[in-house]
Design an enzyme around this catalytic site. Structure first.
Site, PDB file in Angstrom:
ATOM      1  N   LYS A  71       0.852  -1.192   0.000  1.00 58.27           N
ATOM      2  CA  LYS A  71       0.000   0.000   0.000  1.00 58.27           C
ATOM      3  C   LYS A  71       0.883   1.235   0.000  1.00 58.27           C
ATOM      4  O   LYS A  71       1.792   1.366   0.813  1.00 58.27           O
ATOM      5  CB  LYS A  71      -0.932   0.016   1.207  1.00 58.27           C
ATOM      6  CG  LYS A  71      -1.943   1.174   1.143  1.00 58.27           C
ATOM      7  CD  LYS A  71      -3.023   1.058   2.193  1.00 58.27           C
ATOM      8  CE  LYS A  71      -2.496   1.426   3.568  1.00 58.27           C
ATOM      9  NZ  LYS A  71      -3.591   1.447   4.575  1.00 58.27           N
ATOM     10  N   ARG A 115     -10.577  -2.455   6.417  1.00 62.51           N
ATOM     11  CA  ARG A 115      -9.728  -3.313   7.251  1.00 62.51           C
ATOM     12  C   ARG A 115      -9.594  -2.751   8.652  1.00 62.51           C
ATOM     13  O   ARG A 115      -9.405  -3.480   9.615  1.00 62.51           O
ATOM     14  CB  ARG A 115      -8.390  -3.583   6.590  1.00 62.51           C
ATOM     15  CG  ARG A 115      -7.480  -2.393   6.308  1.00 62.51           C
ATOM     16  CD  ARG A 115      -6.675  -1.926   7.498  1.00 62.51           C
ATOM     17  NE  ARG A 115      -5.413  -1.323   7.120  1.00 62.51           N
ATOM     18  CZ  ARG A 115      -4.824  -0.385   7.832  1.00 62.51           C
ATOM     19  NH1 ARG A 115      -5.389   0.107   8.931  1.00 62.51           N
ATOM     20  NH2 ARG A 115      -3.641   0.079   7.439  1.00 62.51           N
ATOM     21  N   GLN A 143     -14.502   7.062   9.325  1.00 61.79           N
ATOM     22  CA  GLN A 143     -14.144   5.795   9.943  1.00 61.79           C
ATOM     23  C   GLN A 143     -15.216   5.292  10.895  1.00 61.79           C
ATOM     24  O   GLN A 143     -15.320   4.085  11.152  1.00 61.79           O
ATOM     25  CB  GLN A 143     -12.815   5.937  10.686  1.00 61.79           C
ATOM     26  CG  GLN A 143     -12.272   4.650  11.285  1.00 61.79           C
ATOM     27  CD  GLN A 143     -12.139   3.528  10.271  1.00 61.79           C
ATOM     28  OE1 GLN A 143     -12.796   2.494  10.378  1.00 61.79           O
ATOM     29  NE2 GLN A 143     -11.300   3.725   9.281  1.00 61.79           N
ATOM     30  N   ALA A 224      -5.300   7.252  17.052  1.00 63.74           N
ATOM     31  CA  ALA A 224      -3.874   7.603  17.081  1.00 63.74           C
ATOM     32  C   ALA A 224      -3.112   6.857  16.002  1.00 63.74           C
ATOM     33  O   ALA A 224      -3.042   5.628  16.017  1.00 63.74           O
ATOM     34  CB  ALA A 224      -3.294   7.286  18.456  1.00 63.74           C
ATOM     35  N   LYS A 229      -0.387  11.806  19.095  1.00 67.60           N
ATOM     36  CA  LYS A 229      -1.832  11.610  19.179  1.00 67.60           C
ATOM     37  C   LYS A 229      -2.165  10.754  20.403  1.00 67.60           C
ATOM     38  O   LYS A 229      -1.438   9.817  20.732  1.00 67.60           O
ATOM     39  CB  LYS A 229      -2.371  10.973  17.899  1.00 67.60           C
ATOM     40  CG  LYS A 229      -2.318  11.904  16.698  1.00 67.60           C
ATOM     41  CD  LYS A 229      -3.047  11.312  15.497  1.00 67.60           C
ATOM     42  CE  LYS A 229      -3.047  12.267  14.325  1.00 67.60           C
ATOM     43  NZ  LYS A 229      -3.782  11.721  13.152  1.00 67.60           N
ATOM     44  N   SER A 296      -4.970   0.147  18.134  1.00 69.29           N
ATOM     45  CA  SER A 296      -4.852  -0.256  16.735  1.00 69.29           C
ATOM     46  C   SER A 296      -4.145   0.824  15.929  1.00 69.29           C
ATOM     47  O   SER A 296      -4.645   1.946  15.813  1.00 69.29           O
ATOM     48  CB  SER A 296      -6.243  -0.515  16.149  1.00 69.29           C
ATOM     49  OG  SER A 296      -6.185  -0.751  14.766  1.00 69.29           O
TER      50      SER A 296
END
Length: 330
Positions: A71, A115, A143, A224, A229, A296
């Site tokens: 990617k 994903r 999201q 984050a 973040k 994540s």
């Protein structure tokens, strides 16, 4: 033999969420078993354009199938205002591991959303209470939609509480799901007292504290993705069972990156990686588990797993636009 070109609509149509969740779970397991290769994400910094490029390659062997891909993604914050383009755009190259033939070139932005939702669903399946019926979402951006789509696949979600400073985004979210769920606007604390909470904001000052969640809430900390973040207060993290997707990425740019690098959290405060739970090396939730947090950051193996689902579905349904990318068609 031709390469499939799959745009964002093609990816959306062929990324069957239940299948993507299963493939991402397989990817976590393969990574834990050592059946995956995932070189570190590399960066090309472009300060003159206030942006950067990131490359994310991976290979994984899930047993019944294997897959490889890359990617190529950017972050250019000035794009929306200056060029009428998205801040983040991604392109996925999906290849046959045996021959290296480029099976597909597909939109990586839609793929990333799918994903990421799937990863939260896998963590929720292992870490949330079995009878979870309520989902809180902090941050009503794009999201948030795949968070609900995915988590509703593995828990019988009935009630959804969404919190965001932007009233228009909240209204749009409620309009989208109002016929399917009991969905309403609420405070961060109201969202956090649901059985499951997903936080999907880019904040650098924590907005969710220990009093904002229930005694057994499972939290998917998804926002984050860069140094600095930080959505969850340190006291909340210290009191929770923390599960991460990858130690290097999470300590560098995940939810735990700030407290970890300040010494507030150490490796002793990290329960384990999600792959360890998937393969049964560690338990998920048990009777004594209180608040759980899944940190994540998003892994390249997840992109490859999702691309596998999209390609197989699209090829079977003759979707997308085939073309002779490498000049082998006679």
């Amino acid at each position: 033999m031709q390469t499939l070109l799959l745009d964002s609509e093609d990816v959306d149509e062929n990324a069957m969420m239940a299948d993507v969740i299963g493939a991402v779970e397989d990817a976590f397991a393969a990574y834990e078993r050592g059946d995956a290769q995932m070189p570190a994400k590399s960066y090309i910094d472009l300060p003159q354009y206030n942006g950067d490029f990131r490359s994310m390659p991976a290979y994984l062997d899930a047993g019944d199938w294997d897959a490889a891909g890359l990617k190529w993604v950017n972050v250019h914050p000035d794009n929306p205002g200056d060029h009428d383009l998205p801040t983040v755009m991604g392109t996925m190259i999906y290849s046959d591991p045996e021959t290296a033939f480029p099976l597909a070139v597909m939109d990586g932005t839609e793929l990333t959303m799918k994903r990421t939702g799937a990863a939260a669903a896998v963590a929720t399946d292992y870490l949330a209470v079995e009878d979870a019926t309520s989902l809180g979402i902090v941050g009503a951006g794009v999201q948030s939609y795949t968070q609900l789509d995915a988590i509703a696949q593995i828990r019988p979600i009935e009630e959804v509480v969404v919190s965001d400073l932007d009233d228009e985004r909240v209204r749009r979210f409620i309009d989208t799901y109002g016929d399917e769920f009991d969905v309403r606007e609420g405070s961060i604390s109201e969202a956090g007292h649901c059985d499951v909470l997903s936080t999907v904001t880019p904040v650098e000052t924590p907005i969710v504290g220990p009093d904002d969640v229930g005694e057994h809430t499972h939290i998917n900390a998804m926002g984050a993705d860069a140094e600095g973040k930080h959505e969850l207060a340190d006291d909340l993290l210290r009191g929770a069972r923390i599960v991460i997707d990858d130690h290097k990425q999470c300590t560098h740019s995940g939810e735990i990156n700030v407290p970890y690098n300040e010494g507030v959290l150490t490796d002793d405060d990290i329960y384990g990686e999600i792959g360890q739970i998937v393969v049964g090396e560690k338990t998920g939730r048990d009777a004594d588990t209180g608040v759980t947090v899944f940190d994540s950051t998003g892994l390249a193996i997840q992109d490859v797993a999702a691309a596998h689902v999209v390609y197989e579905q699209a090829a079977n349904n003759e979707n997308g636009s085939p073309f002779d990318l490498v000049g082998v068609q006679k």
